[in-house]
Design a protein around this motif. Structure first.
Motif, PDB file in Angstrom:
ATOM      1  N   HIS A 296      46.850  48.382  57.334  1.00 47.90           N
ATOM      2  CA  HIS A 296      47.455  47.926  56.078  1.00 47.90           C
ATOM      3  C   HIS A 296      46.421  47.782  54.961  1.00 47.90           C
ATOM      4  CE1 HIS A 296      50.757  46.335  58.805  1.00 47.90           C
ATOM      5  NE2 HIS A 296      51.463  46.973  57.885  1.00 47.90           N
ATOM      6  N   THR A 297      45.336  48.571  55.027  1.00 50.17           N
ATOM      7  CA  THR A 297      44.298  48.443  54.002  1.00 50.17           C
ATOM      8  C   THR A 297      44.130  49.698  53.158  1.00 50.17           C
ATOM      9  OG1 THR A 297      42.646  48.964  55.709  1.00 50.17           O
ATOM     10  CG2 THR A 297      42.969  46.636  55.151  1.00 50.17           C
ATOM     11  N   ALA A 298      44.850  50.795  53.458  1.00 55.01           N
ATOM     12  CA  ALA A 298      44.875  51.927  52.531  1.00 55.01           C
ATOM     13  C   ALA A 298      45.564  51.464  51.248  1.00 55.01           C
ATOM     14  CB  ALA A 298      45.626  53.097  53.148  1.00 55.01           C
ATOM     15  N   CYS A 299      44.975  51.786  50.103  1.00 59.11           N
ATOM     16  CA  CYS A 299      45.457  51.239  48.829  1.00 59.11           C
ATOM     17  C   CYS A 299      46.589  52.097  48.273  1.00 59.11           C
ATOM     18  CB  CYS A 299      44.299  51.187  47.834  1.00 59.11           C
ATOM     19  SG  CYS A 299      44.676  50.238  46.359  1.00 59.11           S
ATOM     20  N   LEU A 300      47.758  51.452  48.038  1.00 59.27           N
ATOM     21  CA  LEU A 300      48.977  52.157  47.675  1.00 59.27           C
ATOM     22  C   LEU A 300      49.484  51.741  46.297  1.00 59.27           C
ATOM     23  CD1 LEU A 300      50.900  51.666  51.051  1.00 59.27           C
ATOM     24  CD2 LEU A 300      49.396  53.573  50.428  1.00 59.27           C
ATOM     25  N   HIS A 301      50.236  52.640  45.669  1.00 57.36           N
ATOM     26  CA  HIS A 301      50.921  52.294  44.422  1.00 57.36           C
ATOM     27  C   HIS A 301      52.092  51.343  44.679  1.00 57.36           C
ATOM     28  CE1 HIS A 301      48.659  54.799  41.756  1.00 57.36           C
ATOM     29  NE2 HIS A 301      49.007  55.934  42.317  1.00 57.36           N
ATOM     30  N   ARG A 302      52.739  51.500  45.826  1.00 55.36           N
ATOM     31  CA  ARG A 302      53.875  50.641  46.194  1.00 55.36           C
ATOM     32  C   ARG A 302      53.567  49.958  47.521  1.00 55.36           C
ATOM     33  NH1 ARG A 302      58.074  53.378  47.755  1.00 55.36           N
ATOM     34  NH2 ARG A 302      57.223  55.495  47.634  1.00 55.36           N
ATOM     35  N   PRO A 303      54.107  48.755  47.766  1.00 53.61           N
ATOM     36  CA  PRO A 303      53.780  48.027  48.989  1.00 53.61           C
ATOM     37  C   PRO A 303      54.171  48.795  50.259  1.00 53.61           C
ATOM     38  CG  PRO A 303      54.804  46.576  47.396  1.00 53.61           C
ATOM     39  CD  PRO A 303      54.940  47.957  46.853  1.00 53.61           C
ATOM     40  N   TYR A 304      53.582  48.361  51.354  1.00 52.09           N
ATOM     41  CA  TYR A 304      53.912  48.920  52.660  1.00 52.09           C
ATOM     42  C   TYR A 304      55.374  48.640  53.000  1.00 52.09           C
ATOM     43  CZ  TYR A 304      49.061  50.018  53.697  1.00 52.09           C
ATOM     44  OH  TYR A 304      47.799  50.569  53.662  1.00 52.09           O
ATOM     45  N   SER A 305      56.002  49.579  53.669  1.00 49.27           N
ATOM     46  CA  SER A 305      57.413  49.412  54.042  1.00 49.27           C
ATOM     47  C   SER A 305      57.599  48.329  55.086  1.00 49.27           C
ATOM     48  CB  SER A 305      57.973  50.744  54.569  1.00 49.27           C
ATOM     49  OG  SER A 305      57.979  51.714  53.546  1.00 49.27           O
ATOM     50  N   ASP A 306      56.599  48.134  55.942  1.00 47.75           N
ATOM     51  CA  ASP A 306      56.729  47.121  56.993  1.00 47.75           C
ATOM     52  C   ASP A 306      55.975  45.839  56.657  1.00 47.75           C
ATOM     53  OD1 ASP A 306      54.172  48.124  57.262  1.00 47.75           O
ATOM     54  OD2 ASP A 306      54.225  48.204  59.456  1.00 47.75           O
ATOM     55  N   PHE A 337      33.491  59.892  48.767  1.00 45.95           N
ATOM     56  CA  PHE A 337      34.231  58.637  48.896  1.00 45.95           C
ATOM     57  C   PHE A 337      35.245  58.740  50.029  1.00 45.95           C
ATOM     58  CE2 PHE A 337      33.095  59.363  44.493  1.00 45.95           C
ATOM     59  CZ  PHE A 337      32.462  58.175  44.152  1.00 45.95           C
ATOM     60  N   HIS A 338      35.475  57.619  50.668  1.00 46.23           N
ATOM     61  CA  HIS A 338      36.585  57.464  51.605  1.00 46.23           C
ATOM     62  C   HIS A 338      37.780  56.989  50.792  1.00 46.23           C
ATOM     63  CE1 HIS A 338      38.518  55.321  55.226  1.00 46.23           C
ATOM     64  NE2 HIS A 338      39.138  54.814  54.179  1.00 46.23           N
ATOM     65  N   ALA A 339      38.854  57.794  50.788  1.00 47.93           N
ATOM     66  CA  ALA A 339      40.068  57.410  50.065  1.00 47.93           C
ATOM     67  C   ALA A 339      41.269  57.981  50.795  1.00 47.93           C
ATOM     68  CB  ALA A 339      40.036  57.915  48.619  1.00 47.93           C
ATOM     69  N   ILE A 340      42.235  57.113  51.113  1.00 44.38           N
ATOM     70  CA  ILE A 340      43.407  57.512  51.893  1.00 44.38           C
ATOM     71  C   ILE A 340      44.700  57.320  51.112  1.00 44.38           C
ATOM     72  CG2 ILE A 340      44.827  56.828  53.883  1.00 44.38           C
ATOM     73  CD1 ILE A 340      42.250  56.513  55.475  1.00 44.38           C
ATOM     74  N   GLY A 341      44.916  56.130  50.550  1.00 41.12           N
ATOM     75  CA  GLY A 341      46.158  55.824  49.853  1.00 41.12           C
ATOM     76  C   GLY A 341      46.257  56.481  48.496  1.00 41.12           C
ATOM     77  N   ASP A 342      47.491  56.597  47.968  1.00 46.75           N
ATOM     78  CA  ASP A 342      47.677  57.275  46.686  1.00 46.75           C
ATOM     79  C   ASP A 342      46.993  56.546  45.536  1.00 46.75           C
ATOM     80  OD1 ASP A 342      49.490  55.150  46.795  1.00 46.75           O
ATOM     81  OD2 ASP A 342      51.266  56.397  46.421  1.00 46.75           O
ATOM     82  N   ALA A 343      46.962  55.215  45.567  1.00 46.83           N
ATOM     83  CA  ALA A 343      46.280  54.484  44.498  1.00 46.83           C
ATOM     84  C   ALA A 343      44.763  54.689  44.567  1.00 46.83           C
ATOM     85  CB  ALA A 343      46.620  53.002  44.574  1.00 46.83           C
ATOM     86  N   ALA A 344      44.218  54.732  45.777  1.00 55.18           N
ATOM     87  CA  ALA A 344      42.786  54.984  45.931  1.00 55.18           C
ATOM     88  C   ALA A 344      42.427  56.380  45.464  1.00 55.18           C
ATOM     89  CB  ALA A 344      42.380  54.788  47.390  1.00 55.18           C
ATOM     90  N   LEU A 345      43.248  57.357  45.794  1.00 56.09           N
ATOM     91  CA  LEU A 345      42.983  58.732  45.388  1.00 56.09           C
ATOM     92  C   LEU A 345      43.106  58.887  43.873  1.00 56.09           C
ATOM     93  CD1 LEU A 345      44.797  60.367  48.381  1.00 56.09           C
ATOM     94  CD2 LEU A 345      42.376  60.687  47.827  1.00 56.09           C
ATOM     95  N   ALA A 346      44.046  58.164  43.267  1.00 55.24           N
ATOM     96  CA  ALA A 346      44.168  58.189  41.807  1.00 55.24           C
ATOM     97  C   ALA A 346      42.909  57.627  41.158  1.00 55.24           C
ATOM     98  CB  ALA A 346      45.399  57.406  41.361  1.00 55.24           C
ATOM     99  N   ALA A 347      42.341  56.571  41.756  1.00 54.59           N
ATOM    100  CA  ALA A 347      41.102  56.006  41.219  1.00 54.59           C
ATOM    101  C   ALA A 347      39.954  57.002  41.332  1.00 54.59           C
ATOM    102  CB  ALA A 347      40.758  54.710  41.954  1.00 54.59           C
ATOM    103  N   VAL A 348      39.891  57.740  42.440  1.00 54.45           N
ATOM    104  CA  VAL A 348      38.849  58.751  42.600  1.00 54.45           C
ATOM    105  C   VAL A 348      38.983  59.831  41.529  1.00 54.45           C
ATOM    106  CG1 VAL A 348      37.994  60.601  44.091  1.00 54.45           C
ATOM    107  CG2 VAL A 348      38.504  58.358  45.065  1.00 54.45           C
ATOM    108  N   VAL A 349      40.187  60.339  41.349  1.00 61.54           N
ATOM    109  CA  VAL A 349      40.402  61.381  40.343  1.00 61.54           C
ATOM    110  C   VAL A 349      40.024  60.876  38.951  1.00 61.54           C
ATOM    111  CG1 VAL A 349      42.174  62.730  39.156  1.00 61.54           C
ATOM    112  CG2 VAL A 349      42.123  62.653  41.667  1.00 61.54           C
ATOM    113  N   GLU A 350      40.446  59.661  38.628  1.00 57.05           N
ATOM    114  CA  GLU A 350      40.117  59.096  37.314  1.00 57.05           C
ATOM    115  C   GLU A 350      38.605  58.955  37.144  1.00 57.05           C
ATOM    116  OE1 GLU A 350      40.832  54.977  34.708  1.00 57.05           O
ATOM    117  OE2 GLU A 350      42.051  55.363  36.504  1.00 57.05           O
ATOM    118  N   GLY A 351      37.951  58.470  38.174  1.00 58.62           N
ATOM    119  CA  GLY A 351      36.514  58.282  38.082  1.00 58.62           C
ATOM    120  C   GLY A 351      35.743  59.578  37.976  1.00 58.62           C
ATOM    121  N   VAL A 352      36.121  60.570  38.778  1.00 52.12           N
ATOM    122  CA  VAL A 352      35.424  61.858  38.717  1.00 52.12           C
ATOM    123  C   VAL A 352      35.686  62.538  37.380  1.00 52.12           C
ATOM    124  CG1 VAL A 352      35.149  64.113  39.799  1.00 52.12           C
ATOM    125  CG2 VAL A 352      35.476  62.095  41.233  1.00 52.12           C
ATOM    126  N   ARG A 353      36.900  62.426  36.854  1.00 56.23           N
ATOM    127  CA  ARG A 353      37.196  62.994  35.538  1.00 56.23           C
ATOM    128  C   ARG A 353      36.327  62.343  34.460  1.00 56.23           C
ATOM    129  NH1 ARG A 353      40.547  66.841  35.154  1.00 56.23           N
ATOM    130  NH2 ARG A 353      42.525  66.982  36.286  1.00 56.23           N
TER     131      ARG A 353
END
Length: 554
Positions: A296-306, A337-353
């Motif tokens: 439950h630590t991958a960073c998401l735009h929306r909360p975990y379903s469970d 970078f280690h990035a799994i969740g969609d919010a984490a990946l969005a941060a990577v893209v923003e930072g690299v840009r």
């Protein structure tokens, strides 16, 4: 059982010129190749048995392959060598059917250890996964303490982003453990609390234990046809001493037995100088932007379903990512970078840009900065990866283990988001470079299993061909290092190859339609083993690293 080829043993010196003939050689230089000439650790020629006769009289050694297959050696682009070795030699809880069996195995393991190790050190285990247990929960602290019988035991979850820690191990950290994020008085530790207990556990390993674990991992890799690995080290995952010891072991000199090559990454924010001092090729790897889905630590735009009150952990901001990429690019060093969740990946893209905006996109693209795992990518993120020249270092075995309608991803994320995980085909279509790995010990070293997992992804639209998957697990690992001359058997390339027992070869498409399989030599496409799910994988007869034998089957 097919015998191993008559190559020198791993402890013997390399032979200067070796001709292998009478097999199948997987090479784009000649789709019908049956012979390979190696000279001074490089591929010198690839061709037919008939043409090989002109080389045989000058070769120092001629090896009859007896129908065996020769391919480039695999590259595992994401491993943790010491942790993998400890799992191979210590307590492995992978596949435990229930909580009771896990506790039984823990107790049996503790009792089997020497008294001195139980009293002075930290015992190590790995691989538990409560999502597959009927109880649906990990042990309580009281249950764990009873099982550990007073010993300090570190038990990492299968994703290595949380761990079971009995009272004896928690006491070694001290009272301030409770102030760390991710602390729980009665449950597994995650986030900073987990990092704290892991640092203590690794620090208590002796150099002899570490050396034995690293040797076990490299030996197992070679047995599986792996000729190179990328070690993802860092202050929150291992230690400087661990990385330097591994690099010294792997580069042990001409007199030492051959091993798979090791390329180290150091995952610490802004630590370009530290990475260089340690001998790392990049300042990245497990530089955590977030955690893992299972914990439950991958960073998401929306909360975990469970777990509606959780949306994961954000360890780095886009500004921090931009600063790191900028510093690495200016220093001519690859970032990652280690990035799994969609919010984490969005941060990577923003930072690299942002870094590309400051330094120019050509400078950023040239370094082939990496993103490890890159699982919950949408179409926009895939396009951004391609535009920014980011390499996706991914683990198809994650989908095999946790994908599908009934898998852990669906439980944690819901069916819709689970179906979006690991979109390999979309990345290939967009031109995103892929490098395949295992993240061992998270999933086992298993290169053919990795290729199969990508070709038979649980979500059919994410599947790629066996050939594309094989390329990602061989040449892709070298390209991720910025080395385009390796991972392929053509003249001038490093002679790092694996020999496999004879098997039927096919050209296999990313679906199960027989019409997309071919054994017709007129296709002009070299074949690979049939990896239909449920069937066997090839047996490795030998692994050779730059002309030296690293593994020879008994």
């Amino acid at each position: 059982m097919h015998p191993a080829p008559a190559l020198p043993a791993p402890e013997e010196p390399a032979v200067r010129t070796v001709l292998l003939r009478g097999g199948d050689v997987y090479s784009p230089a000649d789709p019908f190749a049956s012979a390979l000439l190696v000279q001074d650790g490089q591929v010198a020629w690839v061709g037919s048995d008939g043409a090989a006769e002109s080389y045989a009289r000058d070769a120092d050694l001629v090896v009859d392959l007896d129908g065996a297959l020769v391919t480039p050696a695999f590259v595992d682009a994401h491993v943790h060598a010491t942790a993998t070795g400890l799992a191979l030699t210590g307590l492995d809880l992978t596949g435990c059917p229930d909580l009771a069996e896990a506790l039984r195995r823990i107790t049996a393991f503790v009792r089997a250890q020497p008294a001195a190790d139980r009293e002075r050190g930290v015992l190590m285990g790995h691989g538990w996964d409560e999502t597959g247990w009927p109880e649906g929960r990990p042990p309580t602290l009281a249950e764990l303490d009873r099982a550990c019988e007073g010993a300090a035991v570190y038990l990492s979850r299968t994703d290595v982003h949380s761990a079971l820690a009995p009272t004896a191990l928690r006491a070694l950290v001290g009272a301030d453990l409770a102030a760390h994020a991710g602390y729980d008085a009665d449950a597994p530790l995650s986030r900073a609390a987990h990092h704290a207990v892991r640092r203590i556990a690794l620090a208590r390993q002796t150099p002899q234990q570490r050396d034995a674990a690293q040797r076990a991992m490299l030996r197992r890799a070679a047995e599986l046809g792996i000729g190179a690995v990328h070690e993802c080290a860092g202050p929150d995952i291992s230690s400087p001493e661990d990385l330097t010891a591994l690099l010294a072991l792997a580069g042990g000199g001409a007199e030492a037995a051959a091993h798979p090559e090791v390329f180290g990454y150091w995952g610490e924010l802004g630590a370009v100088d530290t990475a260089r001092r340690l001998g790392a090729v990049g300042a990245g790897g497990d530089l955590f932007v977030d955690g893992a889905v299972g914990s439950h630590t991958a960073c998401l735009h929306r909360p975990y379903s469970d777990a509606a009150d959780l949306d994961g952990a954000a360890y780095l901001t886009a500004d921090q990512i931009a600063g790191h990429v900028t510093a690495c690019t200016e220093a001519g060093m690859q970032a990652g970078f280690h990035a799994i969740g969609d919010a984490a990946l969005a941060a990577v893209v923003e930072g690299v840009r942002a870094a590309a905006g400051k330094l120019g996109i050509a400078a950023v693209r040239a370094l082939r900065h990496r993103v490890e795992h890159a699982e919950l990518l949408d179409a926009d993120a895939v396009a951004a990866f391609a535009d920014l020249g980011l390499t996706a270092s991914v683990q198809p075995a994650f989908d095999a283990a946790w994908g599908g309608a009934e898998g852990m991803y669906a439980t944690r994320l819901g069916a819709e988001r689970a179906r979006a995980m690991n979109p390999f085909a979309a990345m290939v279509r967009a031109g995103v470079p892929l490098a395949f790995g295992s993240d061992a010990p998270v999933t086992p070293l298993d290169p053919w299993g990795t290729v199969r997992a990508a070709a038979f992804h649980r979500t059919p639209e994410h599947r790629v061909s066996v050939r594309a998957a094989f390329t990602a697990h061989t040449r892709g690992g070298w390209r991720a290092l910025g080395r385009d001359d390796a991972g392929v058997l053509v003249p001038g390339a490093p002679a790092s190859y694996a020999v496999w027992a004879p098997t039927d070869l096919v050209v296999q498409a990313p679906d199960e339609r027989v019409a997309n399989w071919s054994t017709d030599p007129r296709s002009g496409v070299p074949g690979l083993p049939d990896l239909t799910p449920g069937g066997p994988v090839p047996r490795c007869l030998a692994t050779v690293v730059r002309g030296r034998t690293a593994h020879l089957a008994g």
